[in-house]
Design an enzyme around this catalytic site. Structure first.
Site, PDB file in Angstrom:
ATOM      1  N   GLU A 320       0.639  -0.553  -0.471  1.00 26.75           N
ATOM      2  CA  GLU A 320       0.384  -0.176   0.412  1.00 26.75           C
ATOM      3  C   GLU A 320       0.861   1.369   0.144  1.00 26.75           C
ATOM      4  O   GLU A 320       0.453   1.996  -0.926  1.00 26.75           O
ATOM      5  CB  GLU A 320      -1.397   0.518   1.200  1.00 26.75           C
ATOM      6  N   TYR A 407      -1.706  -8.105 -11.203  1.00 26.06           N
ATOM      7  CA  TYR A 407      -0.600  -7.888 -10.580  1.00 26.06           C
ATOM      8  C   TYR A 407       0.529  -8.393 -10.953  1.00 26.06           C
ATOM      9  O   TYR A 407       2.071  -8.752 -11.047  1.00 26.06           O
ATOM     10  CB  TYR A 407      -1.570  -8.518  -9.365  1.00 26.06           C
TER      11      TYR A 407
HETATM   12 ZN   LIG Z   1      -2.592  -2.677  -4.617  1.00 24.14          ZN
END
Ligand SMILES: [Zn+2]
Length: 644
Positions: A320, A407
């Site tokens: 994050e 991702y």
């Molecule tokens: Zn992320």
């Protein structure tokens, strides 16, 4: 005709967002201010928004905004108070997927370069606002005050604010939040203000009895990055401008687990450049928060599943933090370019983790990530565009395309590029990329052209060869579903050890293997490899193996949620009934969407009755986006009538 041409012209060369109904190319939202009066007991919000729009075409008569189940009361010009006509254009079968259109008829024709300031009065409640999780006070630890939190990504912000809900548009965001109960503390994306900078848009009876909070963010953000929490929460400093926010009971424990936040921030900045957003605050939410983490600027959200007790779950916090550069500063233009946020973010996360935990550990993360991406590809279908890095989300809720695919394939592409360009120059490339595209929303082609130009300028005699290598794979990597065209090197002895031990368990048919105790020394990512081997070969795992393994490792009711989640997948696959109560406990306590989607799919297949019973029991605990996702999964497995 001229009007159409002029408006479309500004969009030529860039991908449009197919998941917004707004006319964001003709007119762009520049600023959004909200004023909300919260009633958490009644799960109701009395809301007003004030927005500034800039006109980008020669004749503008209407502004169309995205809304989802919002009840609109009135639209009026901020300056004069003159009411504007509005209509809700229902989008048929899209209505419950992506919402409807709030179409506002302007008072005259506006032309390019003009600004329009509008107020919209509306109401929100727990039934319509799918971005909001309302928890009753009984659902919190202290059981004394209700709790509210949001999850706007992907396109759920339209269920709480009428706006241009697209990552193509970035706005300055400010807010006033009023609460009736002084015990309720509020945090919303932005810096908390103490000087009551914004005039109230409405008159309130008993204003003296209300507590007011104001927030301001001086960097533009897309709608999906707006986040709010309200409840009995406190913040605690972890040093150097970093803070943890949580319910009072947990604050010390969480702050201790996250005490290395300043270290992560420092390492990240050493690699990628200065952090520009101000303080860094991370909220550890109640268990029904549906994701591992969410990167709102100045207000990261994270699931309590990241708190393991030994700092082994904090990779999420590092992820994050990395979003502060990739995603929040440079943003993917639409949901098809989500990988521009996530692929880069995973790359940065693992770069820092390799410096903290060593390269072999990061290779295990990459192996685990790829395995979960591959599981999603199998679920979508290996030739489905959702199994590519550039999913086609036309007429779909883009949440449906969410998986590890962007991702991991994104991470693998960047790792491959780093191997071509070499480590130090690639670090420079990433810094130049951030500098070049900061505060913008971009698509893969802009990134591609920038990359080729960068290599041409910076790699001298090697440039041509590298460019040719990139050209050979780029479009295939981005657009073709399935595994990446080139496999990156993730070989590590840690992987082989874990697989060998898992194989020895299967072959032992209930006998405990010699090296069984190695498992206790494994870090969670190596345990995950071990369990993945068993999942991949579950047909060979006999009941006696499950019993012995559970006896040896006490996997049912394990503390680390990532490990126990994989164990429960295995439990459901091999139908190890003795651990079923553990699964029941898990789905009643953990609200993370990615775990629940897989577990309910397996429950639907193998334990139909429990699937429906447990879902009914926990519906009010899960976040609305998770309820929708599980309902969709269970449709595949119709409820069976049990005749006793
Ligand atoms: Zn992320």
């Amino acid at each position: 005709m001229i009007y159409i041409l002029l408006c479309i012209a500004s969009a030529i060369g860039a991908e449009i967002d197919v998941n917004t109904f707004s006319n964001y190319i003709e007119v762009s939202q520049e600023h959004v201010h909200i004023e909300w009066l919260l009633d958490l007991d009644e799960q109701y919000i009395n809301a007003t928004s004030q927005s500034i729009f800039r006109v980008n075409c020669n004749t503008l008569k209407k502004i169309n905004l995205d809304i989802y189940q919002l009840s609109i009361i009135a639209v009026y010009l901020s300056s004069s108070g003159n009411v504007l006509q509005h209509e809700i254009i229902k989008k048929g079968d899209q209505s419950l997927l992506q919402g409807d259109v709030l179409s506002i008829q302007l008072d005259r024709v506006y032309t390019r370069g003009e600004y329009i300031k509008l107020n919209i009065k509306y109401n929100l409640d727990s039934k319509g606002a799918r971005a909001l999780g309302f928890l009753t006070k009984e659902q919190t630890y202290s059981k004394s005050v209700p709790y509210l939190f949001s999850q706007c990504e992907d396109n759920n912000c339209r269920s709480i604010i009428p706006l241009q809900d697209t990552p193509s548009i970035k706005v300055f965001f400010t807010a006033t939040v009023l609460v009736k109960d002084p015990r309720i503390n509020v945090f919303i994306t932005g810096n908390k203000l103490y000087n009551m900078k914004f005039k109230l848009l409405n008159n309130y009876e008993n204003l003296q009895a209300l507590t007011l909070y104001q927030f301001e963010l001086d960097i533009k953000i897309p709608a999906y990055l707006i986040g709010i929490i309200a409840g009995e929460v406190v913040e605690k400093s972890t040093g150097n401008g970093t803070y943890v926010i949580a319910e009072p009971h947990f604050i010390d424990e969480y702050a201790e687990e996250l005490s290395d936040l300043p270290v992560y921030m420092k390492k990240m900045q050493e690699y990628i450049g200065p952090y520009i957003w101000g303080d860094y605050k991370i909220v550890i939410l109640p268990a029904s928060f549906p994701f591992g983490g969410m990167e709102h600027p100045l207000l990261t959200f994270a699931s309590p599943t990241i708190i393991v007790g030994d700092k082994s779950g904090v990779g999420t916090a590092i992820h994050e933090i990395a979003h502060s550069w990739v995603g929040n500063t440079v943003t993917g233009r639409n949901w098809a370019n989500f990988w521009i946020n996530e692929g880069f973010c995973v790359f940065l996360e693992r770069k820092i983790l390799s410096r903290l935990n060593g390269l072999d550990s990061v290779k295990l993360d990459a192996i685990n990530g790829n395995s979960s991406a591959f599981t999603s590809m199998q679920t979508f279908g290996l030739d489905n565009s959702f199994s590519s890095m550039h999913p086609n989300t036309t007429n779909r809720n883009p949440d449906e395309a969410t998986s590890r695919v962007p991702y991991e394939k994104g991470y693998q592409l960047l790792t491959y590029l780093e191997s071509l360009i070499k480590e130090d120059p690639f670090q420079q490339f990433l810094r130049d990329y951030i500098e070049n595209f900061k505060f913008q929303s971009i698509d893969e082609d802009q990134l591609y052209q920038f990359l080729l130009n960068w290599v041409r300028k910076n790699k001298q005699e090697e440039a041509q060869r590298i460019i040719e290598e990139i050209q050979k794979v780029w479009k295939k990597w981005v657009y073709t579903p399935g595994l990446a065209p080139i496999t990156i090197d993730v070989s590590t002895p840690l992987f082989t050890e874990a697989n060998n031990l898992a194989k020895a368990w299967i072959d032992g048919k209930g006998q405990v293997p010699d090296k069984a105790n190695d498992f206790q020394q494994y870090k969670p990512n190596q345990k995950s490899v071990f369990l993945q081997y068993l999942i991949d070969n579950y047909k060979d795992v006999e009941a006696s193996v499950m019993t012995k393994m559970d006896e040896q490792y006490k996997l049912t009711f394990y503390k680390d949620q990532k490990t126990v989640y994989k164990w429960y997948r295995l439990v459901l696959l091999v139908k190890y009934d003795q651990a079923l109560e553990g699964v029941h406990d898990f789905v009643s306590k953990v609200g993370v969407s990615s775990y629940l989607k897989v577990l309910y799919d397996l429950l639907g297949q193998n334990y139909n009755k429990q699937a429906y019973d447990w879902f009914d029991e926990n519906k009010t605990f899960y976040h609305p986006v998770v309820v929708q996702a599980i309902e969709k999964i269970l449709q595949k497995y119709p409820k069976k009538l049990i005749v006793e």
